[in-house]
Design a protein around this motif. Structure first.
Motif, PDB file in Angstrom:
ATOM      1  N   LEU B  81       0.848  -1.188   0.000  1.00  0.00           N
ATOM      2  CA  LEU B  81       0.000   0.000   0.000  1.00  0.00           C
ATOM      3  C   LEU B  81       0.887   1.243   0.000  1.00  0.00           C
ATOM      4  O   LEU B  81       1.767   1.378   0.845  1.00  0.00           O
ATOM      5  CB  LEU B  81      -0.888  -0.019   1.249  1.00  0.00           C
ATOM      6  CG  LEU B  81      -1.722   1.231   1.515  1.00  0.00           C
ATOM      7  CD1 LEU B  81      -2.657   1.530   0.360  1.00  0.00           C
ATOM      8  CD2 LEU B  81      -2.516   1.073   2.790  1.00  0.00           C
ATOM      9  N   THR B  82       0.673   2.136  -0.957  1.00  0.00           N
ATOM     10  CA  THR B  82       1.425   3.387  -0.958  1.00  0.00           C
ATOM     11  C   THR B  82       0.448   4.557  -0.954  1.00  0.00           C
ATOM     12  O   THR B  82      -0.698   4.428  -1.380  1.00  0.00           O
ATOM     13  CB  THR B  82       2.328   3.516  -2.203  1.00  0.00           C
ATOM     14  OG1 THR B  82       1.514   3.387  -3.365  1.00  0.00           O
ATOM     15  CG2 THR B  82       3.401   2.449  -2.227  1.00  0.00           C
ATOM     16  N   PHE B  83       0.935   5.686  -0.465  1.00  0.00           N
ATOM     17  CA  PHE B  83       0.133   6.900  -0.448  1.00  0.00           C
ATOM     18  C   PHE B  83       0.786   7.911  -1.381  1.00  0.00           C
ATOM     19  O   PHE B  83       1.973   8.185  -1.265  1.00  0.00           O
ATOM     20  CB  PHE B  83       0.064   7.474   0.967  1.00  0.00           C
ATOM     21  CG  PHE B  83      -0.596   8.829   1.057  1.00  0.00           C
ATOM     22  CD1 PHE B  83      -1.951   8.967   0.778  1.00  0.00           C
ATOM     23  CD2 PHE B  83       0.129   9.953   1.415  1.00  0.00           C
ATOM     24  CE1 PHE B  83      -2.560  10.220   0.853  1.00  0.00           C
ATOM     25  CE2 PHE B  83      -0.479  11.202   1.490  1.00  0.00           C
ATOM     26  CZ  PHE B  83      -1.831  11.327   1.209  1.00  0.00           C
ATOM     27  N   LYS B  84       0.001   8.419  -2.318  1.00  0.00           N
ATOM     28  CA  LYS B  84       0.504   9.441  -3.229  1.00  0.00           C
ATOM     29  C   LYS B  84      -0.206  10.749  -2.889  1.00  0.00           C
ATOM     30  O   LYS B  84      -1.390  10.908  -3.175  1.00  0.00           O
ATOM     31  CB  LYS B  84       0.213   9.025  -4.675  1.00  0.00           C
ATOM     32  CG  LYS B  84       1.022   9.816  -5.672  1.00  0.00           C
ATOM     33  CD  LYS B  84       0.939   9.200  -7.060  1.00  0.00           C
ATOM     34  CE  LYS B  84       1.734  10.018  -8.051  1.00  0.00           C
ATOM     35  NZ  LYS B  84       1.264  11.421  -8.181  1.00  0.00           N
ATOM     36  N   PRO B  85       0.509  11.667  -2.227  1.00  0.00           N
ATOM     37  CA  PRO B  85      -0.134  12.917  -1.823  1.00  0.00           C
ATOM     38  C   PRO B  85      -0.568  13.731  -3.030  1.00  0.00           C
ATOM     39  O   PRO B  85       0.097  13.722  -4.066  1.00  0.00           O
ATOM     40  CB  PRO B  85       0.952  13.650  -1.033  1.00  0.00           C
ATOM     41  CG  PRO B  85       2.240  13.018  -1.432  1.00  0.00           C
ATOM     42  CD  PRO B  85       1.929  11.610  -1.838  1.00  0.00           C
ATOM     43  N   SER B  86      -1.680  14.442  -2.900  1.00  0.00           N
ATOM     44  CA  SER B  86      -2.152  15.276  -4.008  1.00  0.00           C
ATOM     45  C   SER B  86      -1.271  16.512  -4.121  1.00  0.00           C
ATOM     46  O   SER B  86      -0.618  16.926  -3.156  1.00  0.00           O
ATOM     47  CB  SER B  86      -3.596  15.689  -3.777  1.00  0.00           C
ATOM     48  OG  SER B  86      -3.641  16.816  -2.931  1.00  0.00           O
ATOM     49  N   GLN B  87      -1.271  17.115  -5.300  1.00  0.00           N
ATOM     50  CA  GLN B  87      -0.494  18.337  -5.528  1.00  0.00           C
ATOM     51  C   GLN B  87      -0.955  19.436  -4.569  1.00  0.00           C
ATOM     52  O   GLN B  87      -0.153  20.218  -4.073  1.00  0.00           O
ATOM     53  CB  GLN B  87      -0.656  18.767  -6.992  1.00  0.00           C
ATOM     54  CG  GLN B  87       0.405  19.747  -7.455  1.00  0.00           C
ATOM     55  CD  GLN B  87       1.821  19.167  -7.343  1.00  0.00           C
ATOM     56  OE1 GLN B  87       2.099  18.070  -7.802  1.00  0.00           O
ATOM     57  NE2 GLN B  87       2.710  19.911  -6.712  1.00  0.00           N
TER      58      GLN B  87
END
Lengths: 94, 95
Positions: B81-87
Protein backbone atom coordinates in the motif's frame (compact mmCIF):
# COMPACT_ATOMS: atom_id res chain seq x y z
CA UNK A 1 -13.12 4.55 -4.74
CA UNK A 2 -13.46 8.33 -4.76
CA UNK A 3 -14.41 10.56 -1.87
CA UNK A 4 -18.04 10.60 -3.00
CA UNK A 5 -18.09 6.78 -3.21
CA UNK A 6 -16.67 6.70 0.30
CA UNK A 7 -19.41 9.05 1.50
CA UNK A 8 -22.04 6.77 -0.09
CA UNK A 9 -20.53 3.65 1.49
CA UNK A 10 -20.33 5.22 4.94
CA UNK A 11 -23.85 6.70 4.70
CA UNK A 12 -25.23 3.24 3.87
CA UNK A 13 -23.74 1.89 7.10
CA UNK A 14 -24.81 4.66 9.47
CA UNK A 15 -28.13 4.87 11.35
CA UNK A 16 -30.97 6.53 9.44
CA UNK A 17 -30.81 9.96 11.06
CA UNK A 18 -27.43 10.51 9.40
CA UNK A 19 -28.15 12.31 6.13
CA UNK A 20 -25.67 12.14 3.28
CA UNK A 21 -24.94 15.77 3.98
CA UNK A 22 -23.93 14.99 7.57
CA UNK A 23 -21.66 12.20 6.36
CA UNK A 24 -20.15 14.45 3.72
CA UNK A 25 -19.48 17.13 6.31
CA UNK A 26 -17.82 14.57 8.63
CA UNK A 27 -15.62 13.16 5.85
CA UNK A 28 -14.55 16.66 4.80
CA UNK A 29 -13.79 17.54 8.41
CA UNK A 30 -11.66 14.41 8.82
CA UNK A 31 -9.45 15.08 5.80
CA UNK A 32 -9.42 18.82 6.47
CA UNK A 33 -8.18 18.18 10.02
CA UNK A 34 -5.51 15.78 8.74
CA UNK A 35 -4.36 18.23 6.10
CA UNK A 36 -4.19 21.00 8.67
CA UNK A 37 -2.10 18.83 11.01
CA UNK A 38 0.43 18.06 8.26
CA UNK A 39 0.62 21.70 7.20
CA UNK A 40 1.40 22.56 10.84
CA UNK A 41 4.19 19.96 10.75
CA UNK A 42 2.43 17.55 13.10
CA UNK A 43 2.37 13.78 12.81
CA UNK A 44 -0.89 11.85 12.49
CA UNK A 45 -1.37 8.40 13.92
CA UNK A 46 -4.48 6.42 12.98
CA UNK A 47 -4.58 3.09 14.77
CA UNK A 48 -5.21 0.28 12.34
CA UNK A 49 -4.43 2.39 9.27
CA UNK A 50 -0.98 3.92 9.67
CA UNK A 51 0.77 7.20 10.33
CA UNK A 52 1.53 10.35 8.37
CA UNK A 53 4.42 12.73 8.82
CA UNK A 54 6.22 15.43 6.93
CA UNK A 55 9.70 14.59 5.67
CA UNK A 56 12.30 17.18 4.78
CA UNK A 57 13.99 16.94 1.40
CA UNK A 58 17.39 18.64 1.10
CA UNK A 59 18.07 20.96 -1.83
CA UNK A 60 19.77 19.28 -4.76
CA UNK A 61 20.82 19.92 -8.29
CA UNK A 62 18.68 18.08 -10.75
CA UNK A 63 18.93 17.84 -14.46
CA UNK A 64 16.41 18.33 -17.18
CA UNK A 65 16.60 14.87 -18.77
CA UNK A 66 15.76 16.27 -22.19
CA UNK A 67 18.28 19.09 -22.40
CA UNK A 68 20.79 18.07 -19.74
CA UNK A 69 20.55 21.55 -18.21
CA UNK A 70 21.15 21.82 -14.47
CA UNK A 71 18.12 22.72 -12.43
CA UNK A 72 18.27 23.92 -8.82
CA UNK A 73 15.77 22.00 -6.74
CA UNK A 74 15.21 23.87 -3.46
CA UNK A 75 14.72 22.20 -0.06
CA UNK A 76 11.14 21.13 0.40
CA UNK A 77 8.80 19.14 2.57
CA UNK A 78 6.85 16.10 1.47
CA UNK A 79 4.04 14.27 3.24
CA UNK A 80 4.80 10.62 3.91
CA UNK A 81 2.54 7.73 4.91
CA UNK A 82 3.69 4.60 6.72
CA UNK A 83 1.16 1.79 6.58
CA UNK A 84 0.32 0.14 9.90
CA UNK A 85 1.49 -3.42 10.55
CA UNK A 86 -1.95 -4.97 10.58
CA UNK A 87 -3.20 -3.32 7.38
CA UNK A 88 0.13 -4.00 5.67
CA UNK A 89 -0.25 -7.70 6.36
CA UNK A 90 -3.87 -7.68 5.21
CA UNK A 91 -3.08 -5.94 1.90
CA UNK A 92 -0.09 -8.19 1.25
CA UNK A 93 -2.22 -11.28 1.63
CA UNK A 94 -4.93 -10.31 -0.87
CA UNK B 1 5.98 18.20 17.30
CA UNK B 2 2.50 17.13 18.22
CA UNK B 3 0.78 13.95 17.10
CA UNK B 4 -2.80 14.00 15.95
CA UNK B 5 -4.78 10.89 16.85
CA UNK B 6 -8.27 9.63 16.10
CA UNK B 7 -9.48 11.29 19.32
CA UNK B 8 -8.41 14.73 18.03
CA UNK B 9 -10.21 14.09 14.74
CA UNK B 10 -13.36 13.01 16.61
CA UNK B 11 -13.22 16.27 18.58
CA UNK B 12 -13.20 18.33 15.38
CA UNK B 13 -15.99 16.30 13.78
CA UNK B 14 -18.05 16.79 16.95
CA UNK B 15 -17.47 20.56 16.84
CA UNK B 16 -18.45 20.77 13.16
CA UNK B 17 -21.57 18.60 13.22
CA UNK B 18 -24.87 19.82 14.60
CA UNK B 19 -27.04 17.52 16.70
CA UNK B 20 -24.71 14.55 17.06
CA UNK B 21 -23.18 13.27 20.26
CA UNK B 22 -19.49 12.71 20.93
CA UNK B 23 -20.16 8.99 20.73
CA UNK B 24 -21.83 9.36 17.33
CA UNK B 25 -18.91 11.48 16.13
CA UNK B 26 -16.53 8.72 17.20
CA UNK B 27 -18.73 6.17 15.39
CA UNK B 28 -18.57 7.98 12.09
CA UNK B 29 -14.82 8.54 12.26
CA UNK B 30 -14.42 4.82 12.95
CA UNK B 31 -16.74 3.96 10.04
CA UNK B 32 -14.83 6.19 7.61
CA UNK B 33 -11.47 4.60 8.40
CA UNK B 34 -13.04 1.13 8.46
CA UNK B 35 -14.51 1.65 4.95
CA UNK B 36 -11.14 2.86 3.69
CA UNK B 37 -9.35 -0.19 5.11
CA UNK B 38 -11.93 -2.65 3.77
CA UNK B 39 -11.66 -1.16 0.30
CA UNK B 40 -7.86 -1.23 0.31
CA UNK B 41 -7.91 -4.84 1.48
CA UNK B 42 -9.75 -5.78 -1.69
CA UNK B 43 -6.97 -4.14 -3.72
CA UNK B 44 -9.06 -1.16 -4.79
CA UNK B 45 -7.52 2.30 -4.52
CA UNK B 46 -8.94 5.26 -2.63
CA UNK B 47 -8.88 8.72 -4.16
CA UNK B 48 -9.45 11.65 -1.83
CA UNK B 49 -9.34 14.84 -3.87
CA UNK B 50 -7.33 17.56 -2.16
CA UNK B 51 -5.56 15.04 0.06
CA UNK B 52 -4.15 12.13 -1.93
CA UNK B 53 -4.56 8.61 -3.25
CA UNK B 54 -4.01 5.34 -1.43
CA UNK B 55 -2.88 2.83 -4.02
CA UNK B 56 -2.34 -0.91 -3.74
CA UNK B 57 0.61 -1.84 -5.93
CA UNK B 58 1.59 -5.30 -7.09
CA UNK B 59 5.29 -6.04 -6.53
CA UNK B 60 6.98 -8.69 -8.61
CA UNK B 61 9.04 -11.51 -7.22
CA UNK B 62 12.72 -10.62 -6.92
CA UNK B 63 15.90 -11.94 -5.43
CA UNK B 64 17.18 -10.07 -2.43
CA UNK B 65 20.25 -10.54 -0.33
CA UNK B 66 20.78 -10.65 3.38
CA UNK B 67 23.27 -7.79 3.71
CA UNK B 68 24.85 -9.38 6.77
CA UNK B 69 25.51 -12.85 5.40
CA UNK B 70 25.38 -12.22 1.65
CA UNK B 71 22.91 -15.06 1.39
CA UNK B 72 20.44 -14.82 -1.49
CA UNK B 73 16.79 -14.88 -0.62
CA UNK B 74 13.69 -14.98 -2.77
CA UNK B 75 11.29 -12.13 -2.11
CA UNK B 76 7.83 -13.37 -3.01
CA UNK B 77 5.46 -11.35 -5.20
CA UNK B 78 3.28 -9.26 -2.93
CA UNK B 79 1.02 -6.25 -2.71
CA UNK B 80 2.00 -3.05 -0.97
CA UNK B 81 0.00 0.00 0.00
CA UNK B 82 1.42 3.39 -0.96
CA UNK B 83 0.13 6.90 -0.45
CA UNK B 84 0.50 9.44 -3.23
CA UNK B 85 -0.13 12.92 -1.82
CA UNK B 86 -2.15 15.28 -4.01
CA UNK B 87 -0.49 18.34 -5.53
CA UNK B 88 -2.82 20.47 -3.39
CA UNK B 89 -1.52 18.87 -0.18
CA UNK B 90 2.11 19.07 -1.32
CA UNK B 91 1.73 22.75 -2.14
CA UNK B 92 -0.05 23.51 1.14
CA UNK B 93 2.79 21.91 3.11
CA UNK B 94 5.36 24.04 1.32
CA UNK B 95 3.77 27.44 1.78
Amino acid sequence: MTKSDLIEAVAANMPEHWTKKDVESAVNTIFGAMKHALVSGDRIEIRGLGSFRVKERRPRIGRNPKTGARVDIPARKVPHFTVGKHLKARVEAT
Amino acid sequence: MATMTKADIVEQVYDNLDGFSKKESADIVEMVFESIKETLETGEKIKISGFGNFVVRQKKERTGRNPQTGEEIRIAPRKVLTFKPSQVLKNAINT
